[in-house]
Design a protein around this motif. Structure first.
Motif, PDB file in Angstrom:
ATOM      1  N   SER A 138      53.888  46.414  41.594  1.00 58.01           N
ATOM      2  CA  SER A 138      54.585  45.113  41.230  1.00 58.01           C
ATOM      3  C   SER A 138      54.732  44.104  42.126  1.00 58.01           C
ATOM      4  CB  SER A 138      55.796  45.380  40.200  1.00 58.01           C
ATOM      5  OG  SER A 138      55.894  47.007  39.003  1.00 58.01           O
ATOM      6  N   SER A 139      54.992  44.744  43.006  1.00 56.65           N
ATOM      7  CA  SER A 139      55.971  43.644  44.332  1.00 56.65           C
ATOM      8  C   SER A 139      54.762  42.801  44.742  1.00 56.65           C
ATOM      9  CB  SER A 139      56.857  44.963  45.002  1.00 56.65           C
ATOM     10  OG  SER A 139      55.800  45.655  45.938  1.00 56.65           O
ATOM     11  N   ALA A 140      53.536  43.756  45.341  1.00 59.77           N
ATOM     12  CA  ALA A 140      52.574  43.280  45.261  1.00 59.77           C
ATOM     13  C   ALA A 140      51.427  42.329  44.736  1.00 59.77           C
ATOM     14  CB  ALA A 140      51.578  43.942  46.562  1.00 59.77           C
ATOM     15  N   MET A 141      51.677  42.793  42.901  1.00 60.29           N
ATOM     16  CA  MET A 141      50.945  42.256  41.902  1.00 60.29           C
ATOM     17  C   MET A 141      49.762  42.749  42.395  1.00 60.29           C
ATOM     18  SD  MET A 141      52.092  38.644  41.186  1.00 60.29           S
ATOM     19  CE  MET A 141      51.138  37.891  39.528  1.00 60.29           C
ATOM     20  N   GLU A 142      49.314  44.290  42.409  1.00 58.96           N
ATOM     21  CA  GLU A 142      47.397  44.077  43.069  1.00 58.96           C
ATOM     22  C   GLU A 142      47.990  45.956  41.797  1.00 58.96           C
ATOM     23  OE1 GLU A 142      47.242  43.324  47.649  1.00 58.96           O
ATOM     24  OE2 GLU A 142      48.243  45.286  47.007  1.00 58.96           O
ATOM     25  N   ALA A 143      46.886  46.571  41.804  1.00 55.40           N
ATOM     26  CA  ALA A 143      46.477  47.209  41.131  1.00 55.40           C
ATOM     27  C   ALA A 143      45.354  48.368  42.171  1.00 55.40           C
ATOM     28  CB  ALA A 143      46.243  47.387  39.743  1.00 55.40           C
ATOM     29  N   ARG A 144      45.427  49.644  42.468  1.00 53.60           N
ATOM     30  CA  ARG A 144      44.124  50.090  42.968  1.00 53.60           C
ATOM     31  C   ARG A 144      44.046  51.682  42.310  1.00 53.60           C
ATOM     32  NH1 ARG A 144      48.086  48.611  46.228  1.00 53.60           N
ATOM     33  NH2 ARG A 144      49.718  50.220  45.960  1.00 53.60           N
ATOM     34  N   ILE A 145      42.816  51.982  42.940  1.00 52.97           N
ATOM     35  CA  ILE A 145      42.227  53.018  42.701  1.00 52.97           C
ATOM     36  C   ILE A 145      41.794  54.169  43.321  1.00 52.97           C
ATOM     37  CG2 ILE A 145      40.385  54.243  41.392  1.00 52.97           C
ATOM     38  CD1 ILE A 145      42.317  52.770  39.315  1.00 52.97           C
ATOM     39  N   ASP A 146      42.116  54.818  43.321  1.00 51.96           N
ATOM     40  CA  ASP A 146      41.569  55.623  45.297  1.00 51.96           C
ATOM     41  C   ASP A 146      42.355  54.342  46.207  1.00 51.96           C
ATOM     42  OD1 ASP A 146      41.438  58.283  43.767  1.00 51.96           O
ATOM     43  OD2 ASP A 146      39.454  57.628  43.348  1.00 51.96           O
ATOM     44  N   GLY A 147      43.099  53.747  46.403  1.00 50.47           N
ATOM     45  CA  GLY A 147      43.676  53.280  47.409  1.00 50.47           C
ATOM     46  C   GLY A 147      42.334  51.850  47.345  1.00 50.47           C
ATOM     47  N   THR A 148      41.071  51.401  47.021  1.00 55.78           N
ATOM     48  CA  THR A 148      40.634  50.723  46.270  1.00 55.78           C
ATOM     49  C   THR A 148      41.171  49.623  45.322  1.00 55.78           C
ATOM     50  OG1 THR A 148      38.769  51.559  46.707  1.00 55.78           O
ATOM     51  CG2 THR A 148      38.369  49.713  46.120  1.00 55.78           C
ATOM     52  N   LEU A 149      41.168  48.396  46.025  1.00 54.23           N
ATOM     53  CA  LEU A 149      42.068  47.204  45.194  1.00 54.23           C
ATOM     54  C   LEU A 149      40.600  46.354  43.688  1.00 54.23           C
ATOM     55  CD1 LEU A 149      44.211  45.452  45.295  1.00 54.23           C
ATOM     56  CD2 LEU A 149      42.885  44.124  46.709  1.00 54.23           C
ATOM     57  N   CYS A 150      41.290  46.147  42.481  1.00 58.24           N
ATOM     58  CA  CYS A 150      40.920  47.000  41.453  1.00 58.24           C
ATOM     59  C   CYS A 150      40.976  44.828  41.778  1.00 58.24           C
ATOM     60  CB  CYS A 150      41.790  46.667  40.631  1.00 58.24           C
ATOM     61  SG  CYS A 150      42.087  48.712  40.467  1.00 58.24           S
ATOM     62  N   ASN A 151      40.094  44.298  40.953  1.00 59.34           N
ATOM     63  CA  ASN A 151      40.200  42.382  41.404  1.00 59.34           C
ATOM     64  C   ASN A 151      40.534  41.806  39.224  1.00 59.34           C
ATOM     65  OD1 ASN A 151      38.795  40.138  41.216  1.00 59.34           O
ATOM     66  ND2 ASN A 151      37.204  40.667  41.256  1.00 59.34           N
ATOM     67  N   LEU A 152      41.543  41.723  39.612  1.00 57.99           N
ATOM     68  CA  LEU A 152      42.191  41.485  39.208  1.00 57.99           C
ATOM     69  C   LEU A 152      43.249  39.855  38.891  1.00 57.99           C
ATOM     70  CD1 LEU A 152      44.062  44.478  37.508  1.00 57.99           C
ATOM     71  CD2 LEU A 152      42.366  43.393  36.568  1.00 57.99           C
ATOM     72  N   THR A 153      42.728  39.381  38.142  1.00 54.59           N
ATOM     73  CA  THR A 153      44.150  38.057  38.094  1.00 54.59           C
ATOM     74  C   THR A 153      44.935  37.727  37.876  1.00 54.59           C
ATOM     75  OG1 THR A 153      43.668  37.179  35.932  1.00 54.59           O
ATOM     76  CG2 THR A 153      41.747  36.904  37.152  1.00 54.59           C
ATOM     77  N   ALA A 154      46.077  37.080  38.499  1.00 53.74           N
ATOM     78  CA  ALA A 154      47.493  37.067  38.646  1.00 53.74           C
ATOM     79  C   ALA A 154      47.674  37.611  36.712  1.00 53.74           C
ATOM     80  CB  ALA A 154      48.147  36.078  38.675  1.00 53.74           C
ATOM     81  N   HIS A 155      46.823  36.966  36.256  1.00 49.82           N
ATOM     82  CA  HIS A 155      47.358  36.852  34.404  1.00 49.82           C
ATOM     83  C   HIS A 155      47.489  38.596  33.695  1.00 49.82           C
ATOM     84  CE1 HIS A 155      48.465  32.920  34.486  1.00 49.82           C
ATOM     85  NE2 HIS A 155      47.395  32.950  34.272  1.00 49.82           N
ATOM     86  N   GLN A 156      45.622  38.630  34.292  1.00 54.00           N
ATOM     87  CA  GLN A 156      45.531  40.281  33.958  1.00 54.00           C
ATOM     88  C   GLN A 156      46.229  41.609  34.450  1.00 54.00           C
ATOM     89  OE1 GLN A 156      41.722  39.789  35.442  1.00 54.00           O
ATOM     90  NE2 GLN A 156      40.700  38.036  34.019  1.00 54.00           N
ATOM     91  N   PHE A 157      46.392  41.263  35.400  1.00 49.86           N
ATOM     92  CA  PHE A 157      47.773  41.749  36.235  1.00 49.86           C
ATOM     93  C   PHE A 157      48.987  41.985  35.474  1.00 49.86           C
ATOM     94  CE2 PHE A 157      51.391  43.376  38.142  1.00 49.86           C
ATOM     95  CZ  PHE A 157      50.804  44.908  39.368  1.00 49.86           C
TER      96      PHE A 157
END
Length: 228
Positions: A138-157
């Motif tokens: 939440s603090s970085a506004m990032e989602a990761r799978i096995d450490g790989t960053l998911c390509n999400l917009t801010a709204h999708q996040f």
């Protein structure tokens, strides 16, 4: 370097007075005349504190406070002509750090601003949600799978965060729209299904057979509690 303050206030005379007074005290003030402009500016850069008017022409200041607090821990001082105790209580419960009713003395504003700056940013209750191989930061506004960053917009996040933060609960589309307050609401004027599909493309092993973000026919969506 002067501390950066975002002032969200539609009263131009008051905004200029605050800008001049706090500027003389050594602060750098950026003014936003609407809630939408304030949210946009906050997304573009980091501020040391936010001064937020409760009554804005395009949005309820409480909704703006809620939206800000969902994505940042910046200290918030609410400014309002509404002096009812319930407004103050709601504002503080939504994450505001302090509350100053109008009209106010500039010296009191300066004192309260310095006080919340001394406290520093809030520490999030839980920075990272973990569901098996999926991490939602939440603090970085990032989602990761096995450490790989998911390509999400801010709204999708934000949509993912709303669902994952209520894992195991079925949320109807109306409930989701209610939770998507302020700036983000306009971004979801199209079908939520489209945005869910894009999120699945990033977080699911097989988006056609989702195991994390599941559709409940006739009810809405549920984010699965237990995942591989």
């Amino acid at each position: 370097m002067p501390q950066q303050i975002l002032l969200i206030e539609d009263d131009t005379r008051l905004a200029k007075m605050v800008q001049d007074y706090l500027g003389e005290a050594g602060f750098s003030i950026t003014i936003a005349a609407t809630g939408q402009e304030g949210l946009t500016l906050q997304h573009q850069r980091a501020y040391d504190a936010i001064l937020l008017d409760l009554m804005l022409p395009d949005a309820d200041g409480l909704d703006i406070c809620r939206t800000l607090r969902a994505h940042c821990r910046t200290p918030i001082l609410m400014l309002t002509a509404k002096g009812e105790p319930m407004d103050r209580i709601i504002g503080l419960e939504l994450g505001a750090d302090d509350y100053l009713p109008k009209p106010f003395e500039p010296r009191e504003l300066l004192a309260r601003l310095k006080a919340i700056l001394r406290r520093g940013p809030l520490e999030p209750d839980s920075q990272v949600l973990r569901f098996g191989r999926l991490e939602i930061d939440s603090s970085a506004m990032e989602a990761r799978i096995d450490g790989t960053l998911c390509n999400l917009t801010a709204h999708q996040f934000q949509l993912l965060e709303i669902l994952a933060g209520r894992a195991g609960r079925v949320l109807s589309r109306d409930a989701i729209m209610t939770l998507l307050k302020g700036e983000s609401l306009a971004a979801f004027d199209r079908s939520i299904d489209v945005h869910v599909s894009r999120i699945r493309a990033e977080i699911e092993d097989d988006p056609n057979k989702p195991r994390r973000l599941i559709t409940v026919r006739g009810a809405g969506y549920v984010f699965a509690r237990s995942q591989e």
